[in-house]
Structures are given as C-alpha cells and as structure tokens.
Design a protein around this motif. Structure first.
Motif, PDB file in Angstrom:
ATOM      1  N   SER A   1       0.834  -1.206   0.000  1.00 43.17           N
ATOM      2  CA  SER A   1       0.000   0.000   0.000  1.00 43.17           C
ATOM      3  C   SER A   1       0.867   1.254   0.000  1.00 43.17           C
ATOM      4  CB  SER A   1      -0.946   0.006   1.208  1.00 43.17           C
ATOM      5  OG  SER A   1      -0.280   0.355   2.403  1.00 43.17           O
ATOM      6  N   LEU A   2       2.004   1.224   0.710  1.00 42.27           N
ATOM      7  CA  LEU A   2       2.932   2.350   0.670  1.00 42.27           C
ATOM      8  C   LEU A   2       3.489   2.533  -0.736  1.00 42.27           C
ATOM      9  CD1 LEU A   2       4.970   1.815   3.986  1.00 42.27           C
ATOM     10  CD2 LEU A   2       3.262   3.584   3.532  1.00 42.27           C
ATOM     11  N   TYR A   3       3.825   1.415  -1.366  1.00 40.10           N
ATOM     12  CA  TYR A   3       4.303   1.452  -2.758  1.00 40.10           C
ATOM     13  C   TYR A   3       3.247   2.050  -3.676  1.00 40.10           C
ATOM     14  CZ  TYR A   3       4.519  -0.642  -7.432  1.00 40.10           C
ATOM     15  OH  TYR A   3       4.468  -0.852  -8.779  1.00 40.10           O
ATOM     16  N   ALA A   4       1.992   1.645  -3.491  1.00 39.87           N
ATOM     17  CA  ALA A   4       0.906   2.177  -4.328  1.00 39.87           C
ATOM     18  C   ALA A   4       0.718   3.666  -4.080  1.00 39.87           C
ATOM     19  CB  ALA A   4      -0.387   1.416  -4.044  1.00 39.87           C
ATOM     20  N   THR A   5       0.933   4.123  -2.825  1.00 39.92           N
ATOM     21  CA  THR A   5       0.822   5.550  -2.528  1.00 39.92           C
ATOM     22  C   THR A   5       1.892   6.336  -3.273  1.00 39.92           C
ATOM     23  OG1 THR A   5      -0.099   5.089  -0.338  1.00 39.92           O
ATOM     24  CG2 THR A   5       0.850   7.264  -0.682  1.00 39.92           C
ATOM     25  N   PHE A   6       3.110   5.813  -3.311  1.00 42.40           N
ATOM     26  CA  PHE A   6       4.171   6.447  -4.087  1.00 42.40           C
ATOM     27  C   PHE A   6       3.837   6.425  -5.575  1.00 42.40           C
ATOM     28  CE2 PHE A   6       7.177   6.196  -0.515  1.00 42.40           C
ATOM     29  CZ  PHE A   6       7.919   7.339  -0.732  1.00 42.40           C
ATOM     30  N   LEU A   7       3.270   5.291  -6.026  1.00 41.40           N
ATOM     31  CA  LEU A   7       3.003   5.091  -7.455  1.00 41.40           C
ATOM     32  C   LEU A   7       1.678   5.750  -7.825  1.00 41.40           C
ATOM     33  CD1 LEU A   7       4.246   3.654  -9.939  1.00 41.40           C
ATOM     34  CD2 LEU A   7       2.754   1.729  -9.430  1.00 41.40           C
ATOM     35  N   SER A   8       1.634   7.054  -7.745  1.00 45.13           N
ATOM     36  CA  SER A   8       0.423   7.795  -8.073  1.00 45.13           C
ATOM     37  C   SER A   8       0.378   8.059  -9.569  1.00 45.13           C
ATOM     38  CB  SER A   8       0.403   9.127  -7.317  1.00 45.13           C
ATOM     39  OG  SER A   8       1.466   9.951  -7.766  1.00 45.13           O
ATOM     40  N   SER A   9      -0.660   8.796 -10.002  1.00 45.31           N
ATOM     41  CA  SER A   9      -0.717   9.185 -11.417  1.00 45.31           C
ATOM     42  C   SER A   9       0.405  10.160 -11.747  1.00 45.31           C
ATOM     43  CB  SER A   9      -2.083   9.809 -11.729  1.00 45.31           C
ATOM     44  OG  SER A   9      -2.311  10.944 -10.923  1.00 45.31           O
ATOM     45  N   ASN A  10       0.984  10.817 -10.709  1.00 48.79           N
ATOM     46  CA  ASN A  10       2.168  11.642 -10.957  1.00 48.79           C
ATOM     47  C   ASN A  10       3.304  10.791 -11.486  1.00 48.79           C
ATOM     48  OD1 ASN A  10       0.792  13.830 -10.052  1.00 48.79           O
ATOM     49  ND2 ASN A  10       1.835  13.981  -8.074  1.00 48.79           N
TER      50      ASN A  10
ATOM     51  N   SER B   1      -5.654   5.553  -5.336  1.00 51.67           N
ATOM     52  CA  SER B   1      -4.995   5.056  -4.136  1.00 51.67           C
ATOM     53  C   SER B   1      -4.362   6.190  -3.346  1.00 51.67           C
ATOM     54  CB  SER B   1      -3.934   4.012  -4.505  1.00 51.67           C
ATOM     55  OG  SER B   1      -2.911   4.588  -5.304  1.00 51.67           O
ATOM     56  N   THR B   2      -3.668   7.089  -4.045  1.00 45.88           N
ATOM     57  CA  THR B   2      -3.004   8.186  -3.349  1.00 45.88           C
ATOM     58  C   THR B   2      -4.000   9.204  -2.820  1.00 45.88           C
ATOM     59  OG1 THR B   2      -1.138   7.883  -4.867  1.00 45.88           O
ATOM     60  CG2 THR B   2      -1.147   9.875  -3.547  1.00 45.88           C
ATOM     61  N   ILE B   3      -5.020   9.506  -3.603  1.00 48.97           N
ATOM     62  CA  ILE B   3      -6.011  10.488  -3.155  1.00 48.97           C
ATOM     63  C   ILE B   3      -6.783   9.966  -1.944  1.00 48.97           C
ATOM     64  CG2 ILE B   3      -8.135  11.688  -3.787  1.00 48.97           C
ATOM     65  CD1 ILE B   3      -7.058  11.793  -6.665  1.00 48.97           C
ATOM     66  N   SER B   4      -7.212   8.710  -1.993  1.00 47.70           N
ATOM     67  CA  SER B   4      -7.963   8.156  -0.864  1.00 47.70           C
ATOM     68  C   SER B   4      -7.108   8.106   0.389  1.00 47.70           C
ATOM     69  CB  SER B   4      -8.485   6.755  -1.206  1.00 47.70           C
ATOM     70  OG  SER B   4      -7.412   5.875  -1.492  1.00 47.70           O
TER      71      SER B   4
ATOM     72  N   VAL C   1      -8.875   1.530   2.269  1.00 52.18           N
ATOM     73  CA  VAL C   1      -7.816   2.219   1.540  1.00 52.18           C
ATOM     74  C   VAL C   1      -6.630   1.291   1.317  1.00 52.18           C
ATOM     75  CG1 VAL C   1      -6.096   4.061   1.686  1.00 52.18           C
ATOM     76  CG2 VAL C   1      -8.471   4.531   2.295  1.00 52.18           C
ATOM     77  N   ILE C   2      -6.199   0.589   2.382  1.00 57.93           N
ATOM     78  CA  ILE C   2      -5.009  -0.262   2.288  1.00 57.93           C
ATOM     79  C   ILE C   2      -5.226  -1.437   1.356  1.00 57.93           C
ATOM     80  CG2 ILE C   2      -3.561  -1.866   3.599  1.00 57.93           C
ATOM     81  CD1 ILE C   2      -3.749   0.106   5.947  1.00 57.93           C
ATOM     82  N   TRP C   3      -6.336  -2.140   1.508  1.00 58.33           N
ATOM     83  CA  TRP C   3      -6.546  -3.332   0.689  1.00 58.33           C
ATOM     84  C   TRP C   3      -6.813  -2.988  -0.780  1.00 58.33           C
ATOM     85  CZ3 TRP C   3      -4.553  -7.584   2.050  1.00 58.33           C
ATOM     86  CH2 TRP C   3      -4.477  -7.951   3.395  1.00 58.33           C
TER      87      TRP C   3
ATOM     88  N   ILE D   1      -2.611  15.073  -8.510  1.00 58.62           N
ATOM     89  CA  ILE D   1      -3.010  13.737  -8.958  1.00 58.62           C
ATOM     90  C   ILE D   1      -4.355  13.785  -9.682  1.00 58.62           C
ATOM     91  CG2 ILE D   1      -3.651  11.431  -8.154  1.00 58.62           C
ATOM     92  CD1 ILE D   1      -1.547  11.864  -5.920  1.00 58.62           C
ATOM     93  N   PHE D   2      -5.288  14.570  -9.158  1.00 59.65           N
ATOM     94  CA  PHE D   2      -6.549  14.789  -9.888  1.00 59.65           C
ATOM     95  C   PHE D   2      -6.261  15.339 -11.288  1.00 59.65           C
ATOM     96  CE2 PHE D   2      -9.246  14.758  -5.959  1.00 59.65           C
ATOM     97  CZ  PHE D   2     -10.240  13.926  -6.453  1.00 59.65           C
ATOM     98  N   PHE D   3      -5.336  16.300 -11.345  1.00 60.75           N
ATOM     99  CA  PHE D   3      -4.975  16.888 -12.631  1.00 60.75           C
ATOM    100  C   PHE D   3      -4.379  15.843 -13.572  1.00 60.75           C
ATOM    101  CE2 PHE D   3      -1.512  18.687 -15.213  1.00 60.75           C
ATOM    102  CZ  PHE D   3      -2.241  19.525 -16.033  1.00 60.75           C
ATOM    103  N   GLY D   4      -3.507  14.984 -13.024  1.00 58.24           N
ATOM    104  CA  GLY D   4      -2.863  13.965 -13.856  1.00 58.24           C
ATOM    105  C   GLY D   4      -3.853  12.983 -14.442  1.00 58.24           C
TER     106      GLY D   4
END
Length: 527
Positions: free
Chosen positions: A51-60, A366-369, A176-178, A137-140
């Motif tokens: 989940s931390l990895y997914a937070t880093f891996l945003s649409s940015n 994932s990042t926004i939530s 959020v995590i799952w 991220i919304f913009f991306g």
C-alpha cells in the motif's frame, strides 16, 4: 478526438463500481474511530508495504515520470535512489518513536515539545501538502482521460472525485489499504503492458530505442558537478532524501500505517518492501518515457496532434493560426505529459485500453484516498479535538471523520481543477511539496534530535525558516531592478535549504542560550 470504445468504457465503469463496493464491504467494520484510522492494528506488514508502494506510485508517477523522461532525461530517477537512506532513518528512529508513543497523529508530540503553535503549524503544512498532492493527482488523471474520452478535465475530476469520496468515507483506512494492494498490482501490470506495446511498435526495436536515447542524452542522471543552480544529480539526491525522510518520518499517510500493523518489526519491514518494489518500478517508468521519445522521434508526423493540444491549453481562446504558430515552437519538455495518453489513444487495442485506463485511475485513487483518510485523521485529532471538543463519543468521532474525509476530497478536487494548464504535473508537485514540507520537517527534526531546544528557540527558528522559504519561493519573480535579490538556487533546493535553516538555526540558538547560561553561572560564582 477519439473516444473510448464501449468495451473499455464498461471496464472503467466496472472498476469504479468495484471501488464503491469495497467501501460498502468494509463500512460494516467502521464503528469506531480506532477502526476507521488504524484498522485496530490488524493489517499484515506485507500489505502495508504494497500500500505504501501504491501511494508512491500515483498518477504523478504513471504520467508525470514518463513525461519528464520524454522531455529531459533520467535525472528525476535520483529521487528514487535516495529512498534507502531515508528508509533506514525512519525504521531506526521514527517507527519505534511513533509505536511507543501510541499517538495516531504524527504531530501530537510537537505540542509536548514546543507548545500548541508547533503542532498547529505542522498540521497546516501537512494539510496544504496533501491538497497539493491530491490536486496534482486529480490533474494527472484528468489529463489522460481527457485525451481518451474528449470530456472536459473538470468533469472528469468531479466524476472520479465522487467515486473516491464514497469508497474512502465508507471503508476507512482498511478499505484504503486493501484497495491499494490491488491497485499496486494493476498499476505495475499496466505499465508493463504499455512498455511492451511501445517497444513492439518501434521499428528497429530495443536497439533503435537505445540508439536514439544515447544520441539525445536521454539516459543521463544529470551532471555530477557540485551545481545547485540547475537540476544536477546532487540537487535531486538532496531533495529526494529530505522529501522521503518527510514521507517516511512524519507524513500522516505513512505514520498512520505504522499503527495498523501488529509490531514495530512488521512496520519496519513494510517500509523496506515499499523501497524494494518502488525503485525498480520507478525505473520502469523512466524507461517507458525514453521509449516513447524514441518512438515519436522516429515518427515525427505523429507529434502534430500532441503539440496542437498542448498549445491550445497554453493559449486558451487563441486563433487557429496563433495556436499553430505556438505549437511549432514547443519543445519536448512542453508537451511531455501528453505523449503517453496520445500513444494509448492511437496504439493500445480495445479491451486492454480499458484495463490500462483503470490502472491509471487506480494509481490516482490510491493516493487520493490515502490523503483524504490521513487529512481527516489529522483534522479530527489535531484540530477538532484539540480546539473544539476534546471528548467525543464513538458516534461523534465517526461523524467528524466522515465530514472531514468528504471535505478534503472535494478540496483536493478543486485544487486539481485550479491546476488546469500547468506544463508539468511532476514539477508543480515537487515545487508545492517542497514549500510546505520543508518547514514541517525542519521543526520535527529539531524536536527529535535536540532535546534541549525549548519553545522560544523553536519558534524563532521556524519564523526565520519561513522567511527564508518565502524568499526562496518568490524572489525569482522579482523585477530586473531587484535581480540581485533573486534566489540563485534550483527550486528543488527550497526543501533542502528550508529544512536545514529551521534545524540549524534552532540548534544554534539552543547552543547560544546554553553558553549564555554558563557565562551567567561563572559570573555568579565569581561574585
């Protein structure tokens, strides 16, 4: 404008519905604030790591990184290379501190150290950072979906934003995590699929991509000379270290997850799992950007549509001739973020396109939530319970969290709408995060490292640091008459210099106060 085929639209719609259903499923467990914010400490470490990895891996990352690599080189990859050192510091010092304190908020201890002002200041910086992150991220996500559907970016943000708000509000941190675990896997598969299609579409294959990349210096990590005016290797390394230290050490998105595991060891292992996955995957996105550059460099006629779209955004309401003239002057850095969406529109087959769009959406969601949940937690603990009502019933706590989560989701969406027209989503995120996070991190380090620093020294150091940050940020806009007052450093150094200013000034003031006290004691003894 090509629009998504019906099959792809159904896939995207099904994904949005699935996210809402996830929120409904986990909503049955959310009867207390502890469950909503910490999942009662029952999430396994490996799930937290993904989940931390997914937070880093945003649409940015999904759009901004290939766009950055397309427009320049691999210089920004140095940010990822700084992660292990920051992760080491976090696992050795910060995780044990947070777990032993038992505080779900990352900022409560600042009040114990320096007073209510320190806690409030850090909370404001965090919330502004989150709005900048969510907005970018919304913009991306809107940038890519606009190219695929033709719908206005604002409309896309509203539709996606409502879906995110619903499943985050209902499901809490466990949802959020799952969902981030699933989204992390989907994102990685989507990136690999696009990379395969780019290489497969490239005449000459990998050899040609390497040839074009080397000829245009696309694999460079930046100059290794001690240059802090341009984006050198050292500028990005320093920025990355301080930013990742902020992420792992005091960002509520991450700190909150440390409390969802069963032990300190599991929390530490989750950080290292995130680092081990993110570094190679982030490199994958830089490779993808270089492959896209080689593809379009070999097929320059395909760039006309991309350049015209970029010129239209830079010159809204302009005449066709003016837009065409502007388009002819654009460089790869000006339209890099639009290249991958264009490739998806023209080269990705139906069905697979829907899955990749879902991957990009999942990266954003994932990042926004995560940001919404963390912001709501901070608001509830550090603002509402601190200043308005300290004792809340379980029902009242949940009501505050629901309202705050919804509010921050909507504010993030509005921030994204306000960003429409920026040139690089990655650049704007790095700039805003550096401004807001530097003051917060400097104060935090001062409180953790210097146990003798008191309220007066910390407050003075913070005020001086803020003055420096404001100067670093806005002085480049001064007129030529005051050119000598402009900040000569690269914008990424705002994070570094701002953090060090607060920390070092605080240490110096503490040392001077100690020296003054020692002199007073000597004088007293002599009398």
């Amino acid at each position: 404008m090509k629009s998504l085929p019906l099959l792809d639209l159904l896939i995207v719609f099904a994904y949005l519905v699935a996210m809402v259903l996830v929120g409904i499923y986990f909503s049955r467990k959310n009867t207390t604030a502890d469950q909503f914010t910490k999942a009662s400490g029952k999430i396994p470490g490996w799930a937290i790591g993904i989940s931390l990895y997914a937070t880093f891996l945003s649409s940015n990352t999904f759009l901004g990184v290939p766009g950055k690599a397309y427009g320049s080189n691999w210089n920004s990859f140095v940010f990822s290379l700084s992660m292990p050192l920051a992760a080491w510091a976090a696992t050795k010092y910060f995780i044990p501190f947070y777990r032993n304190s038992g505080e779900v908020s990352a900022y409560t201890h600042l009040e114990h150290r320096f007073g209510a002002w320190a806690r409030t200041y850090a909370v404001i910086c965090f919330l502004l950072t989150q709005l900048a992150r969510m907005g970018s991220i919304f913009f991306g996500i809107a940038l890519s979906l606009q190219a695929l559907t033709g719908y206005p970016m604002a409309v896309i943000m509203i539709v996606v934003g409502i879906s995110i708000v619903v499943y985050t509000v209902m499901g809490g941190i466990e949802a959020v995590i799952w969902t981030e675990v699933v989204q992390g896997v989907i994102n990685t598969i989507g990136a690999l699929a696009i990379l395969y299609l780019v290489v497969d579409s490239m005449t000459g294959g990998i050899e040609k991509i390497i040839e074009v990349g080397q000829a245009n210096d696309k694999f460079s990590l930046g100059t290794f000379s001690p240059d802090f005016v341009q984006s050198s290797f050292w500028v990005v390394l320093l920025y990355g270290f301080f930013m990742n230290l902020n992420n792992f050490g005091m960002d509520q998105n991450y700190v909150q997850r440390y409390h969802t595991t069963g032990s300190i060891k599991e929390a530490a292992s989750s950080i290292w799992l995130c680092v081990y996955i993110y570094i190679p995957v982030s490199l994958l996105f830089f490779i993808l950007g270089s492959c896209l550059f080689a593809y379009y460099e070999s097929n320059p006629e395909l760039l006309t549509t991309i350049k015209m779209a970029a010129a239209s955004e830079l010159l809204p309401g302009g005449s066709p001739d003016a837009i065409a003239q502007l388009a002819s002057t654009l460089t790869p850095a000006d339209y890099g973020d639009k290249v991958m969406p264009n490739f998806m529109v023209t080269k990705v087959p139906a069905g697979l396109l829907g899955l990749i769009v879902a991957a990009i959406m999942s990266a954003a969601m994932s990042t926004i939530s995560s940001g919404m949940n963390a912001s709501a937690t901070v608001f509830s603990v550090d603002i509402y319970q601190r200043y308005f009502k300290s004792e809340l019933s379980p029902k009242q706590s949940m009501r505050v969290l629901y309202i705050a989560t919804t509010t921050f989701g909507l504010l993030g969406m509005l921030t994204g709408i306000a960003m429409i027209g920026v040139k690089s989503v990655l650049d704007i995120w790095w700039l805003l995060s550096g401004i807001f996070a530097s003051g917060m991190l400097g104060l935090f380090l001062l409180g953790i490292i210097s146990r003798k620093t008191k309220n007066a020294e910390a407050l003075t150091a913070t005020i001086i640091g803020l003055i420096v940050i404001v100067w670093l940020t806005f002085s480049p806009n001064l007129t030529d008459e005051y050119a000598y007052l402009r900040n000569p450093l690269h914008q990424n150094m705002i994070m570094v210099v701002g953090t060090l200013t607060i920390f070092l000034v605080g240490m110096l003031l503490t040392r001077l106060k100690k020296h003054k006290r020692e002199l007073a004691e000597v004088a007293k003894e002599e009398l």
